[in-house]
Design an enzyme around this catalytic site. Structure first.
Site, PDB file in Angstrom:
ATOM      1  CE  LYS A 169       0.720 -17.673  -3.108  1.00 34.72           C
ATOM      2  NZ  LYS A 169      -0.066 -18.907  -2.989  1.00 34.72           N
ATOM      3  CG  ASP A 206     -12.608  -6.550   6.136  1.00 39.98           C
ATOM      4  OD1 ASP A 206     -12.368  -6.126   7.282  1.00 39.98           O
ATOM      5  OD2 ASP A 206     -12.898  -5.805   5.191  1.00 39.98           O
ATOM      6  CG  ASP A 256      -7.222  -4.330   3.886  1.00 45.55           C
ATOM      7  OD1 ASP A 256      -8.226  -4.299   4.622  1.00 45.55           O
ATOM      8  OD2 ASP A 256      -7.069  -3.583   2.906  1.00 45.55           O
ATOM      9  CG  ASP A 261      -2.617 -19.993  -1.029  1.00 43.60           C
ATOM     10  OD1 ASP A 261      -1.815 -19.840  -0.082  1.00 43.60           O
ATOM     11  OD2 ASP A 261      -2.323 -20.613  -2.059  1.00 43.60           O
ATOM     12  CE1 TYR A 286      -3.212  -2.799   0.068  1.00 40.61           C
ATOM     13  CE2 TYR A 286      -3.837  -2.196   2.277  1.00 40.61           C
ATOM     14  CZ  TYR A 286      -4.007  -2.982   1.163  1.00 40.61           C
ATOM     15  OH  TYR A 286      -4.986  -3.941   1.157  1.00 40.61           O
TER      16      TYR A 286
END
Ligand code: NAD
Length: 355
Positions: free
Chosen positions: A192, A251, A247, A223, A142
């Site tokens: 990852k 959620d 992020d 994943d 980001y």
């Protein structure tokens, strides 16, 4: 009694109702631990745009920087949807995060027996879930170099860059390890590493930090973590991960819990921390006295735990909330026949009575 400065930013929509409801439980729990709280109320978000023309006035920022902690309701609403991008209400939160150096976002997700029925997952899978997600908040993709659009050899491209430094990884993993020591002692570092170089550095540094902290650490690809959160959320204790993965996973974990009205969050750095419920300003129910104040009250508990280092009163607030929910009291968002429907203020009163 030791005195602590708390800045309250009610914000917009239901923000003023829920921060008002959280104040007394916070004061009461703190007083029992010998803490005298001095409150200052400040403007931010749409309310600040209306009154001052900017989402984060200088005096709000200065007060937050001088405080021991900040309690925020929520900002935004349709009234300010048309304002210029630089003046949008959420700029207030981004500005506070930046100015206070808040590099860690903590999101606990807890599902008791009495709340398991609200989850989209089967109650036997979800009941007993107690996860703390620790998300890196100021680095990664980001904030890395980006390009909105560049035509190379006749083809339009855009890119974002994931960059992490060893010190950035060290401080967030250390925070996760220290949180785990006060919980079940198990950290899962999510990355990852099979594809990303930045993840391979993350994994190496995380292992070294966990060893130094004497905490058990496991690694999981993002994943797989996304799947395991749905298949077996109870297996997790503390999850630590990058800005982007955190992020998304936080959620997903919030949905597992079933009600956004109940979930708190903390953003922490080296100075004052910022505490707020995970939901928005809920303009559709603002001013009706029906908003669920529990996410904000539990954020106040996190404020006591992380910024004021007052574990006992934090745990007391959490136990009081559990007891009121177990007794069948619900605000409108969680009401079902057979339970007792209460207003925002009544819910706060019941929690205060438990305290
Ligand atoms: P929202 O979280 O405000 O609302 C989503 C739904 O959940 C609504 O139906 C709402 O009534 C309900 N809800 C939310 N909190 C509740 C509570 N405590 N009690 C009962 N019901 C509750 O999300 P949204 O509708 O997408 O956003 C509304 C505004 O909030 C937008 O302007 C958005 O930008 C802003 N927002 C702010 C923050 C923040 O301040 N951190 C976060 C998310 C959204």
């Amino acid at each position: 009694m030791s005195s602590k400065k708390i800045v309250v930013i009610p914000g917009d929509g239901i923000g003023p109702e829920i921060t008002a409801a959280a104040r007394e439980p916070l004061v009461l729990a703190a007083r029992k631990a010998g803490l005298d709280l001095q409150f200052t109320t400040c403007l931010a978000g749409g309310a600040a745009i209306d009154a001052r023309g900017v989402p984060l006035p200088d005096d709000t920022l200065a007060a937050a920087q001088a405080a021991d902690a900040v309690l925020l309701g929520a900002v935004g609403g349709p009234k300010w949807d048309g304002v210029a991008p630089d003046l949008r209400p959420e700029k207030a939160i981004l500005g506070l995060r930046k100015a206070l150096g808040l590099y860690a976002n903590l999101r606990p997700v807890k599902v008791s027996e009495s709340l398991a029925a609200y989850s989209p997952l089967k109650p036997e899978i979800v009941a007993g879930t107690d996860i703390l997600i620790v998300r890196e908040l100021t680095g990664g993709i980001y904030f890395g170099p980006k390009c909105e659009s560049k035509t190379v050899e006749g083809v339009e491209r855009a890119w974002d860059t994931e960059i992490y430094s060893a010190p950035e990884i060290t401080r967030i993993v250390k925070m996760a390890c220290q949180a785990a020591k006060g919980r079940r002692g198990k950290v899962t570092s999510v990355d990852k590493a099979n594809v990303l170089a930045s993840s391979r550095l993350w994994r190496r540094v995380a292992a070294a930090v966990a060893k130094e902290e004497g905490v058990e650490i496991g690694n999981m690809y993002v994943d797989n973590c996304a799947m395991q959160l749905v298949l077996g959320p109870k297996t997790f204790d503390v999850i630590v991960t990058s800005n982007l993965f955190g992020d998304i996973l936080s959620d997903e974990a919030a949905v597992v819990a079933g009600s956004i009205g109940l979930l708190p969050s903390a953003s922490i750095g080296d100075g004052p921390g910022l505490y707020e419920p995970i939901h928005g300003s809920a303009p559709d129910i603002a001013g009706q006295g029906i908003a669920n104040p529990i996410g904000t009250i539990l954020s106040a508990a996190m404020l006591l735990r992380h910024s004021l280092k007052a574990e006992a009163p934090a745990a007391a607030i959490e136990a009081a909330v559990d007891a009121v929910l177990a007794a069948g009291y619900r605000t409108a968002d969680l009401y079902r026949p057979g339970l007792t429907k209460v207003s925002t203020n009544k819910m706060a009163e019941l929690i205060i009575k438990q305290l």
